[in-house]
Motif scaffolding. Structure first.
Motif, short mmCIF file in Angstrom:
data_model
loop_
_atom_site.label_atom_id
_atom_site.label_comp_id
_atom_site.label_asym_id
_atom_site.label_seq_id
_atom_site.Cartn_x
_atom_site.Cartn_y
_atom_site.Cartn_z
N GLY A 5 0.82 -1.20 0.00
CA GLY A 5 0.00 0.00 0.00
C GLY A 5 0.86 1.25 0.00
N THR A 6 0.35 2.28 0.68
CA THR A 6 1.00 3.59 0.69
C THR A 6 1.33 4.00 2.12
N LEU A 7 2.53 4.52 2.29
CA LEU A 7 2.94 5.12 3.55
C LEU A 7 2.96 6.63 3.39
N CYS A 8 2.54 7.33 4.45
CA CYS A 8 2.68 8.77 4.51
C CYS A 8 3.47 9.11 5.76
N LEU A 9 4.54 9.90 5.58
CA LEU A 9 5.33 10.37 6.70
C LEU A 9 5.15 11.88 6.78
N PRO A 10 4.18 12.36 7.57
CA PRO A 10 3.95 13.80 7.67
C PRO A 10 5.16 14.51 8.28
N GLY A 11 5.37 15.75 7.85
CA GLY A 11 6.49 16.52 8.38
C GLY A 11 6.65 17.82 7.61
N GLU A 56 -5.46 6.74 -3.02
CA GLU A 56 -6.86 6.39 -3.22
C GLU A 56 -6.98 4.92 -3.61
N GLY A 57 -7.80 4.20 -2.90
CA GLY A 57 -8.01 2.78 -3.15
C GLY A 57 -6.92 1.88 -2.60
N GLN A 58 -5.98 2.47 -1.87
CA GLN A 58 -4.86 1.72 -1.30
C GLN A 58 -4.97 1.62 0.22
N LYS A 59 -4.33 0.62 0.78
CA LYS A 59 -4.14 0.61 2.22
C LYS A 59 -3.16 1.73 2.55
N VAL A 60 -3.49 2.54 3.58
CA VAL A 60 -2.67 3.69 3.92
C VAL A 60 -2.22 3.59 5.38
N ALA A 61 -0.93 3.79 5.59
CA ALA A 61 -0.38 3.85 6.94
C ALA A 61 0.34 5.17 7.13
N LEU A 62 0.07 5.82 8.24
CA LEU A 62 0.74 7.06 8.61
C LEU A 62 1.86 6.74 9.59
N ILE A 63 3.06 7.20 9.29
CA ILE A 63 4.19 6.98 10.19
C ILE A 63 4.50 8.30 10.89
N GLY A 64 4.34 8.33 12.19
CA GLY A 64 4.60 9.54 12.94
C GLY A 64 3.96 9.46 14.31
N ALA A 65 3.91 10.57 14.98
CA ALA A 65 3.30 10.65 16.31
C ALA A 65 2.91 12.10 16.56
N GLY A 66 2.01 12.30 17.50
CA GLY A 66 1.66 13.65 17.90
C GLY A 66 0.55 14.26 17.07
N SER A 67 0.41 15.57 17.21
CA SER A 67 -0.73 16.27 16.66
C SER A 67 -0.73 16.32 15.13
N LEU A 68 0.43 16.42 14.50
CA LEU A 68 0.47 16.51 13.04
C LEU A 68 -0.04 15.22 12.41
#
Length: 307
Positions: free
Chosen positions: A143-149, A257-269
């Motif tokens: 799937g897709t990973l998102c690393l907010p920052g 879109e249409g993928q399994k999504v995982a967010l890598i991170g912690a906290g408010s963002l």
């Protein structure tokens, strides 16, 4: 009892670095951190900083392996570690990297490579080790990973291989607009402990999602609202955040879109990204990113220092 490490893992960022002393059983014996990030150092200072942070951890009778990820391998860092081009299996990280020049006989240093993409041109350095740590925990993930920052990363990952990624400068744009543009007079400062105006945030996400091509032209309305209607700064700040994250989600739609999504991170963002994605129909899982770099370093270590 001595505190000597079998080997040492280091995540060396722009502003800070973290160090873990690993024992012969593969367990973390000691963790340390420092504010001596890459941005404060010249190349000839890295070894001295590392040795100071390793005080009491190095067996004087042997050379201790040190495996580093992150900005120590940047062009402005200790020594530039070449990028690996995608598509690439994350197991290749352990076969890449460089050995910087060191003068101390107490340490043998290797720096992991980053990842690059030819079309469209893109690079990452440091995040790839977190991704490798995620893949070690979830080897079957597809799937897709998102690393907010400051510079968010969207990554296509399947069975431990990265096929492509995209960097979005949302965090930096938010900082520039809220601190250095005319909007700074209207959106106020981010005060620790303030609660997010969730209604305003979601309004911004929805507006940008519905019409991302028109969103840039609506940003000045935040300034006008504060002048004409005395809209509270916290409300406008939340809406600005929603507008920018909504634009990012629209721009990366083909990734998630249409993928399994995982967010890598912690906290408010990370929570904001999860809330925004949920609002437009995705159901992301959240993985605490704090120790994923360590897991990635541990996965690479056998390939770099052991036969």
């Amino acid at each position: 009892m001595n505190t000597w490490a079998n080997w040492i893992a280091v995540d060396w960022g722009t502003s800070n670095l973290r160090l873990w002393a690993i024992d012969t059983q593969g367990q973390v014996r000691i963790e340390r951190d420092s504010d001596q990030g890459m941005g404060r150092l010249t190349p000839n200072q890295f070894e001295a900083v590392l040795l100071t942070l390793c005080e009491g951890l190095l067996d004087p009778a042997r050379t201790t392996p040190v495996l580093i990820c992150g900005m120590a391998g940047a062009r402005q860092g200790w020594a530039e570690a070449p990028y690996l081009s995608v598509p690439v299996a994350l197991s290749a990280l352990g076969a890449g990297g460089i050995t910087p020049l060191v003068t101390s006989p107490l340490i043998a240093v290797r720096i992991l490579p980053g990842l690059s993409q030819a079309t469209p041109a893109d690079v990452m350095r440091g995040e790839e080790t977190q991704i490798a740590g995620f893949a070690a925990l979830h080897p079957e993930f597809d799937g897709t990973l998102c690393l907010p920052g400051t510079h968010s990363k969207w990554v296509s990952l399947a069975q431990g291989s990265v096929s492509g990624f995209r960097t979005v400068m949302t965090g930096e744009m938010f900082a520039l607009l809220s601190e250095h543009s005319v909007l700074r007079h209207s959106v106020g400062r981010d005060l620790a402990g303030d609660d997010l105006d969730e209604i305003a945030f979601i309004e911004g996400v929805r507006q940008a999602w519905r019409a991302p091509d028109a969103t840039f032209a609506t940003l000045f309305a935040l300034r006008a609202e504060s002048l004409l209607y005395a809209t509270p700064p916290a409300t406008l700040r939340a809406r600005l955040s929603g507008l920018l994250i909504g634009m990012e989600l629209a721009a990366t739609r083909d990734f998630w879109e249409g993928q399994k999504v995982a967010l890598i991170g912690a906290g408010s963002l990370t929570a904001l990204y999860a809330r925004a994605l949920s609002e437009i129909g995705a159901v992301p899982q959240i993985e605490d990113g704090r120790d994923l770099a360590l897991r990635g370093l541990c996965a690479a270590y056998p390939h770099m220092f052991e036969p």
